[in-house]
Design an enzyme around this catalytic site. Structure first.
Site, PDB file in Angstrom:
ATOM      1  CE  LYS A 191      21.426  69.203  43.377  1.00  0.00           C
ATOM      2  NZ  LYS A 191      20.412  70.064  42.725  1.00  0.00           N
ATOM      3  CD  GLU A 267       7.040  69.483  51.771  1.00  0.00           C
ATOM      4  OE1 GLU A 267       6.335  68.672  51.110  1.00  0.00           O
ATOM      5  OE2 GLU A 267       7.401  70.577  51.342  1.00  0.00           O
ATOM      6  CB  CYS A 302       4.217  69.659  47.948  1.00  0.00           C
ATOM      7  SG  CYS A 302       4.461  70.973  49.151  1.00  0.00           S
ATOM      8  CD  GLU A 401       3.512  65.775  44.317  1.00  0.00           C
ATOM      9  OE1 GLU A 401       3.201  66.657  45.130  1.00  0.00           O
ATOM     10  OE2 GLU A 401       4.621  65.187  44.335  1.00  0.00           O
TER      11      GLU A 401
END
Length: 499
Positions: A191, A267, A302, A401
């Site tokens: 996906k 992750e 990331c 983040e």
């Protein structure tokens, strides 16, 4: 070889045929319930195409096809040499279609075309090459047993793998999951993010062309709630591999517990510290790396070096160098080969970045550079690279983040303080240390709670090194032979050989 200009890329974009359907059991299919969503380019706000929005019925069909293919061993039953040959062909096809793939990637999520063409697409091909080469290089084990016994330790594919991947490196992150999962003999349901589905759909076409059997590799585009949730909850998916936010990763763990206790490999996010000591080998090199660490891929990374920790005695000097380097990282049209910062993926992400910039100012951080949306006349979504000084590690901009080109600069006075600040976060994905005292660099690296630590560089490594995080940055590892651990079962077979 003629250099491809912005005008060339724009002309090619007009001739592109955009993939728009799901790829299930070797065929292109529209969603059973007929839904779709717009695929919009952040470069100019134009709709590229309508993408089919898969829901529970499509997931069920794909899982059935994947399970049937696995039971019939149309892929896992092939000799390692035959699977290897097919995956090598897929890698070759990615290279042959690299310009089309690069253009799809840039139009879809806004990254500079030069990055797509020279970094993302070649790395995706190399990922398949590397894992294909490893297929017949990973051996089982024989346990140390008494003379009348043989103990065999073997690896087997887990079965059906669901892979949910992010929008910032659409093709590469897909390949990090799909390549080792296919190499080990599994069936895969991929996906892609609804923000960047185009290259994943093209990958399905290339995989089919390479000879991956029907049902073995399926691609289901769709919204998270409509497609991702049914995949995560499906009782006949054995393993779920995910890259994305920590928030979504936690929800997937809940779904796994609510369904069949499928393994979930995550992750997730990062708030990576880039630690510069006064004895760094070359401050100008470190400053150049610090600018790239927060600006590359628009900061939508990331592992972005979003917290810059600088020893107080050199802080003023070093931040001046970083500001100078940042002048080389200005947003531009993503189809211009000279552009280094492209467009932010969508309006929602742009607003998130702008909200954090405002929050940083309200919390008392000093806005040194940038801080505003730019190039608005283009119709695209662009933001200036931003530096905040006078940041406390307790501020939101230092703890959360942002996923944009926003750098928080924090001073420190001792090695111990630097380590404490670096580790004072929910994340543990990556970190960097700059010092010519190699003993100190090793001591700091050992003390940092992060899955990757780079010394006197930022963002090192290749397919031979595992990648993943500590704490709420996730579990398990992508890349290297360690990736095979996620997609295989370990079986012990105990044989009695008495006379």
């Amino acid at each position: 070889m003629k250099k491809i200009t912005q005008q060339d890329w724009e002309a090619r974009a007009k001739q592109l045929t955009f993939p728009s359907q799901a790829f299930i059991n070797g065929q292109w299919q529209t969603a059973q319930e007929g839904g779709h969503f717009n695929c919009t380019s952040p470069i100019d706000g134009q709709i590229l195409t309508e993408i089919t929005n898969c829901t529970q019925p499509d997931v069920d069909i794909a899982v059935t096809a994947a399970r049937d293919a696995f039971k019939q061993q149309v892929w896992s039953g092939l000799t390692p040499a035959k699977r290897k040959k097919i995956l090598f062909k897929l890698a070759k096809l990615i290279v042959q279609h690299q310009e089309e793939l690069a253009l799809l990637e840039t139009l879809d999520m806004g990254k500079p075309i030069n990055d797509s063409l020279t970094i993302d697409i070649p790395a995706a091909a190399q990922c398949f090459q590397w894992h294909a080469e490893a297929i017949d290089k990973v051996y089982g084990e024989v346990a140390p047993t008494p003379a009348d016994t043989i103990g065999l330790i073997t690896r087997e594919p887990v079965g059906v793998v669901g892979a949910i991947v992010p929008w910032n490196f659409p093709l590469l992150m897909a390949c990090w999951k799909v390549a080792p999962a296919l190499a080990t003999g599994n069936s895969v349901i991929l996906k892609p993010s609804e923000k960047s589905p185009l290259t994943a759909l093209k990958l399905a076409e290339l995989a089919h062309q390479a000879g991956v059997p029907a049902g073995v590799f399926n691609v289901l585009p769709g919204l998270g709630e409509d497609t991702g949730k049914p995949i995560a909850l499906h009782p006949d998916i054995d393993t779920l591999a995910f890259t994305g936010s920590s928030h979504t990763g936690k929800q997937l763990l809940v779904y796994a517990g609510q369904s069949n206790m499928k393994r979930v490999w995550i992750e997730a996010g990062g708030k990576s510290p880039n630690i510069v000591f006064a004895d760094a080998p070359d401050l100008s090199v470190a400053a150049k790396a610090a600018a790239e660490a927060i600006c590359f891929n628009q900061g939508e990374v990331c592992t972005a070096g979003s917290r810059l920790l600088v020893e107080s005695s050199i802080q003023a000097e070093f931040l001046e160098l970083v500001q100078q380097e940042l002048s080389n990282w200005q947003p531009g049209h993503p189809l211009n080969p000279e552009t280094q910062i492209g467009a932010i993926v969508d309006q929602s992400q742009l607003q998130t970045i702008l909200n954090y910039i405002q929050l940083g100012k309200e919390e008392g951080a000093h806005l040194m550079v940038g801080g505003s949306q730019c190039l608005q006349d283009s119709g695209g979504l662009f933001v200036e690279p931003t530096i905040f000084g006078n940041v406390s590690n307790s501020m939101h901009i230092a703890q959360e983040e942002i996923f944009g080109p926003v750098l928080s600069c924090i001073g420190f006075d001792s090695t111990e303080e630097a380590i404490n600040i670096a580790n004072d976060t929910q994340y543990g994905l990556a970190a960097a240390v700059w010092s010519k005292d190699i003993s100190k660099a090793h001591r700091v690296a050992k003390a940092l709670r992060a899955g990757s630590v780079w010394i006197n560089q930022y963002d090192g490594g290749d397919m031979t090194a595992p990648f993943g995080g500590y704490k709420q940055s996730g579990n398990g590892r992508d890349k290297s032979l360690h990736a095979f651990d996620k997609y295989t079962e370990i079986k012990a077979t105990w044989i009695n050989i008495q006379k």
